[in-house]
Motif scaffolding. Structure first.
Motif, PDB file in Angstrom:
ATOM      1  N   THR A 175     -16.075  11.903  19.054  1.00 31.89           N
ATOM      2  CA  THR A 175     -15.284  11.407  20.179  1.00 31.89           C
ATOM      3  C   THR A 175     -13.883  10.961  19.776  1.00 31.89           C
ATOM      4  O   THR A 175     -12.961  10.989  20.595  1.00 31.89           O
ATOM      5  N   GLU A 176     -13.701  10.557  18.523  1.00 31.96           N
ATOM      6  CA  GLU A 176     -12.389  10.082  18.096  1.00 31.96           C
ATOM      7  C   GLU A 176     -11.356  11.201  17.983  1.00 31.96           C
ATOM      8  O   GLU A 176     -10.156  10.956  18.043  1.00 31.96           O
ATOM      9  N   CYS A 177     -11.829  12.437  17.794  1.00 31.63           N
ATOM     10  CA  CYS A 177     -10.863  13.527  17.599  1.00 31.63           C
ATOM     11  C   CYS A 177     -11.013  14.655  18.608  1.00 31.63           C
ATOM     12  O   CYS A 177     -10.213  15.601  18.599  1.00 31.63           O
ATOM     13  N   GLY A 178     -12.017  14.597  19.444  1.00 34.37           N
ATOM     14  CA  GLY A 178     -12.142  15.594  20.495  1.00 34.37           C
ATOM     15  C   GLY A 178     -12.446  16.981  19.975  1.00 34.37           C
ATOM     16  O   GLY A 178     -13.347  17.168  19.160  1.00 34.37           O
ATOM     17  N   HIS A 179     -11.677  17.963  20.416  1.00 38.65           N
ATOM     18  CA  HIS A 179     -11.984  19.353  20.114  1.00 38.65           C
ATOM     19  C   HIS A 179     -11.470  19.827  18.748  1.00 38.65           C
ATOM     20  O   HIS A 179     -11.746  20.947  18.337  1.00 38.65           O
ATOM     21  N   HIS A 194     -22.480  16.918  13.398  1.00 35.18           N
ATOM     22  CA  HIS A 194     -21.486  17.434  14.343  1.00 35.18           C
ATOM     23  C   HIS A 194     -21.130  18.898  14.070  1.00 35.18           C
ATOM     24  O   HIS A 194     -20.177  19.421  14.656  1.00 35.18           O
ATOM     25  N   PHE A 195     -21.913  19.540  13.194  1.00 37.09           N
ATOM     26  CA  PHE A 195     -21.675  20.942  12.835  1.00 37.09           C
ATOM     27  C   PHE A 195     -22.954  21.747  12.897  1.00 37.09           C
ATOM     28  O   PHE A 195     -24.059  21.234  12.679  1.00 37.09           O
ATOM     29  N   ASP A 196     -22.799  23.013  13.194  1.00 42.12           N
ATOM     30  CA  ASP A 196     -23.825  24.019  12.941  1.00 42.12           C
ATOM     31  C   ASP A 196     -23.354  24.853  11.756  1.00 42.12           C
ATOM     32  O   ASP A 196     -22.149  25.065  11.566  1.00 42.12           O
ATOM     33  N   GLY A 247       0.837  -1.191   0.000  1.00 47.59           N
ATOM     34  CA  GLY A 247       0.000   0.000   0.000  1.00 47.59           C
ATOM     35  C   GLY A 247       0.864   1.231   0.000  1.00 47.59           C
ATOM     36  O   GLY A 247       2.089   1.151   0.126  1.00 47.59           O
ATOM     37  N   CYS A 248       0.246   2.381  -0.171  1.00 45.81           N
ATOM     38  CA  CYS A 248       1.026   3.617  -0.212  1.00 45.81           C
ATOM     39  C   CYS A 248       0.498   4.658   0.747  1.00 45.81           C
ATOM     40  O   CYS A 248       0.844   5.823   0.661  1.00 45.81           O
ATOM     41  N   GLY A 249      -0.365   4.266   1.675  1.00 46.24           N
ATOM     42  CA  GLY A 249      -0.875   5.215   2.652  1.00 46.24           C
ATOM     43  C   GLY A 249      -1.854   4.515   3.575  1.00 46.24           C
ATOM     44  O   GLY A 249      -2.130   3.333   3.418  1.00 46.24           O
ATOM     45  N   LEU A 250      -2.367   5.243   4.533  1.00 46.20           N
ATOM     46  CA  LEU A 250      -3.405   4.710   5.416  1.00 46.20           C
ATOM     47  C   LEU A 250      -4.754   5.031   4.793  1.00 46.20           C
ATOM     48  O   LEU A 250      -5.159   6.187   4.731  1.00 46.20           O
ATOM     49  N   ALA A 251      -5.432   4.004   4.311  1.00 44.85           N
ATOM     50  CA  ALA A 251      -6.686   4.227   3.581  1.00 44.85           C
ATOM     51  C   ALA A 251      -7.893   3.860   4.431  1.00 44.85           C
ATOM     52  O   ALA A 251      -8.837   3.249   3.949  1.00 44.85           O
ATOM     53  N   ILE A 252      -7.843   4.224   5.703  1.00 43.10           N
ATOM     54  CA  ILE A 252      -8.958   3.945   6.601  1.00 43.10           C
ATOM     55  C   ILE A 252      -9.359   5.247   7.286  1.00 43.10           C
ATOM     56  O   ILE A 252      -8.620   5.764   8.124  1.00 43.10           O
ATOM     57  N   PRO A 253     -10.518   5.800   6.948  1.00 43.01           N
ATOM     58  CA  PRO A 253     -10.958   7.039   7.596  1.00 43.01           C
ATOM     59  C   PRO A 253     -11.478   6.771   8.996  1.00 43.01           C
ATOM     60  O   PRO A 253     -11.646   5.616   9.406  1.00 43.01           O
ATOM     61  N   GLY A 254     -11.740   7.815   9.720  1.00 45.57           N
ATOM     62  CA  GLY A 254     -12.301   7.680  11.052  1.00 45.57           C
ATOM     63  C   GLY A 254     -13.814   7.638  11.030  1.00 45.57           C
ATOM     64  O   GLY A 254     -14.457   7.787   9.988  1.00 45.57           O
ATOM     65  N   PHE A 255     -14.404   7.385  12.198  1.00 47.17           N
ATOM     66  CA  PHE A 255     -15.851   7.498  12.403  1.00 47.17           C
ATOM     67  C   PHE A 255     -16.610   6.494  11.535  1.00 47.17           C
ATOM     68  O   PHE A 255     -17.461   6.852  10.727  1.00 47.17           O
ATOM     69  N   LEU A 256     -16.294   5.203  11.722  1.00 48.92           N
ATOM     70  CA  LEU A 256     -16.847   4.143  10.875  1.00 48.92           C
ATOM     71  C   LEU A 256     -17.902   3.297  11.572  1.00 48.92           C
ATOM     72  O   LEU A 256     -18.447   2.383  10.946  1.00 48.92           O
ATOM     73  N   ASP A 257     -18.208   3.563  12.813  1.00 45.11           N
ATOM     74  CA  ASP A 257     -19.153   2.727  13.551  1.00 45.11           C
ATOM     75  C   ASP A 257     -20.482   2.606  12.797  1.00 45.11           C
ATOM     76  O   ASP A 257     -21.109   3.608  12.440  1.00 45.11           O
ATOM     77  N   PHE A 273     -10.952  22.215  11.951  1.00 41.66           N
ATOM     78  CA  PHE A 273     -11.979  22.911  12.720  1.00 41.66           C
ATOM     79  C   PHE A 273     -11.735  22.734  14.213  1.00 41.66           C
ATOM     80  O   PHE A 273     -11.522  21.618  14.686  1.00 41.66           O
ATOM     81  N   GLU A 274     -11.774  23.855  14.931  1.00 43.95           N
ATOM     82  CA  GLU A 274     -11.686  23.843  16.384  1.00 43.95           C
ATOM     83  C   GLU A 274     -13.093  23.992  16.957  1.00 43.95           C
ATOM     84  O   GLU A 274     -13.887  24.800  16.466  1.00 43.95           O
ATOM     85  N   ALA A 275     -13.391  23.248  17.973  1.00 45.09           N
ATOM     86  CA  ALA A 275     -14.734  23.248  18.552  1.00 45.09           C
ATOM     87  C   ALA A 275     -15.160  24.648  18.950  1.00 45.09           C
ATOM     88  O   ALA A 275     -14.422  25.374  19.624  1.00 45.09           O
ATOM     89  N   GLY A 276     -16.365  25.025  18.491  1.00 48.65           N
ATOM     90  CA  GLY A 276     -16.957  26.296  18.869  1.00 48.65           C
ATOM     91  C   GLY A 276     -16.439  27.508  18.132  1.00 48.65           C
ATOM     92  O   GLY A 276     -16.929  28.621  18.351  1.00 48.65           O
ATOM     93  N   ILE A 277     -15.463  27.329  17.255  1.00 52.98           N
ATOM     94  CA  ILE A 277     -14.875  28.469  16.533  1.00 52.98           C
ATOM     95  C   ILE A 277     -15.367  28.464  15.083  1.00 52.98           C
ATOM     96  O   ILE A 277     -15.060  27.519  14.336  1.00 52.98           O
ATOM     97  N   PRO A 278     -16.137  29.468  14.656  1.00 52.25           N
ATOM     98  CA  PRO A 278     -16.649  29.493  13.281  1.00 52.25           C
ATOM     99  C   PRO A 278     -15.505  29.579  12.270  1.00 52.25           C
ATOM    100  O   PRO A 278     -14.528  30.293  12.476  1.00 52.25           O
ATOM    101  N   LEU A 279     -15.645  28.833  11.181  1.00 48.06           N
ATOM    102  CA  LEU A 279     -14.674  28.875  10.098  1.00 48.06           C
ATOM    103  C   LEU A 279     -15.430  29.023   8.782  1.00 48.06           C
ATOM    104  O   LEU A 279     -16.295  28.202   8.464  1.00 48.06           O
ATOM    105  N   GLU A 280     -15.123  30.090   8.047  1.00 46.23           N
ATOM    106  CA  GLU A 280     -15.772  30.295   6.759  1.00 46.23           C
ATOM    107  C   GLU A 280     -15.205  29.315   5.739  1.00 46.23           C
ATOM    108  O   GLU A 280     -13.990  29.188   5.593  1.00 46.23           O
ATOM    109  N   VAL A 281     -16.109  28.619   5.033  1.00 48.86           N
ATOM    110  CA  VAL A 281     -15.684  27.653   4.023  1.00 48.86           C
ATOM    111  C   VAL A 281     -16.449  27.900   2.729  1.00 48.86           C
ATOM    112  O   VAL A 281     -17.579  28.397   2.737  1.00 48.86           O
ATOM    113  N   ALA A 282     -15.819  27.544   1.620  1.00 55.40           N
ATOM    114  CA  ALA A 282     -16.421  27.707   0.312  1.00 55.40           C
ATOM    115  C   ALA A 282     -17.602  26.760   0.135  1.00 55.40           C
ATOM    116  O   ALA A 282     -17.786  25.799   0.900  1.00 55.40           O
TER     117      ALA A 282
END
Length: 321
Positions: free
Chosen positions: A224-228, A262-264, A3-13, A238-247
């Motif tokens: 829960t896997e990545c916390g804040h 998990h977002f507003d 393989g050439c990388g880690l091809a497993i994303p988080g939050f798979l439950d 993204f930091e918890a509670g801090i707005p970030l403008e995105v396209a």
């Protein structure tokens, strides 16, 4: 293992996951633990020997992981023809692949099939090899070795962007990348200065009712896997509670996927948005070489064993005019 990388994303439950080119089943078994009893994993491979080895260890991993029943299966098939393996439309939440797409002679069809079997809001999360220009045919003179090291089949990264959008995905989101160094001058001449990168991308199948409009995205800190801190890709953390403008395209990815709850979101005025510039920026963010240069991430493209094989091949067979 290859393989050439880690091809497993988080939050798979609970997710239903497809592994393209599952080989001996290593990634599938790891994912089977992560999806749990409520999820399911399908591995597809064209090699009987690999499938036999993978099937041999299903019961072992079921017991080892404390699962109530097997939640993984392996099917024989081609990644360009998933329908022939019985895989239906809109049937998977996640598709993964680790350095396999580059081995396909028809990469756009692989992406078309991945798009077809993904549910709306699903993602194709995969690591693969890329180059920055089309490869000169002379590179095929070392075909077996070049193919085995995934050089010959590397896709031009801009073609990934093009193919992905043509089949219906959003603009690819680069997660991480390395530049792979080619240590031999003679090989570099054969490759006409082409550069190579191992890169991991997210390709998202946007839900039809989601409009790509710019927003302020506010992460709730509830993953829960990545916390804040939640990292969507190499360009958006993204930091918890801090707005970030995105396209708009990034907003569509967040709103379509399993991350949406998990977002507003606060929509921004669209009157002054330059969509062409937004698109150009998204394509720039997908460049694996620019990211790897910024981070200084470099690896040797050849294993020690194959480096010796290259040296022998260069001494005896390769003549550069």
């Amino acid at each position: 293992y290859f393989g050439c990388g880690l091809a497993i994303p988080g939050f798979l439950d609970g997710m239903h996951v497809l592994d393209l080119g599952s080989g001996s089943g290593r990634d599938c078994f790891v994912i089977s633990k992560l999806v749990g009893d409520n999820g399911y994993v399908v591995g597809i491979d064209m090699t009987d020997e690999q499938l036999s080895l993978a099937n041999k260890y299903i019961d072992y991993h079921t017991k080892k992981f404390g699962l109530s029943k097997p939640n993984v299966e392996f099917r024989k098939g081609y990644i360009e023809k998933l329908g022939e393996a019985g895989l239906k439309d809109n049937s998977f939440d996640i598709i993964v692949s680790n350095c396999v797409v580059c081995l396909s002679p028809d990469k756009k069809t692989v992406l078309q099939e991945a798009f077809r079997v993904l549910k709306p809001g699903g993602e194709f999360y995969f690591a693969d090899m890329y180059t920055d220009r089309p490869l000169f045919e002379e590179a095929a003179r070392m075909s077996d070795l070049m193919w085995g090291e995934t050089i010959s089949g590397a896709l031009v990264w801009k073609d990934l962007v093009k193919y992905a959008e043509e089949v219906g995905f959003e603009t690819p989101r680069l997660v991480t990348s390395y530049i792979y160094d080619v240590p031999f001058d003679c090989v570099k001449q054969l490759l006409e200065g082409a550069r190579f990168s191992s890169a991991t991308y997210r390709l998202v199948k946007k839900k039809a009712d989601i409009k790509p409009v710019p927003v302020k995205a506010i992460y709730k800190g509830s993953l829960t896997e990545c916390g804040h801190t939640f990292e969507l890709d190499a360009s958006h953390t993204f930091e918890a509670g801090i707005p970030l403008e995105v396209a708009g395209d990034v907003a569509a990815v967040l709103k379509s996927t399993r991350f949406a709850v998990h977002f507003d979101f606060e929509e921004l005025p669209v009157a002054d948005v330059d969509t062409d510039k937004e698109y150009e920026k998204s394509v720039e963010q997908a460049d694996p070489f620019a990211y790897a240069v910024r981070t200084g991430a470099t690896k040797n493209i050849f294993t020690d064993e194959n480096q010796k094989a290259v040296e022998a091949l260069l001494r005896n067979e390769v003549v550069v005019q």
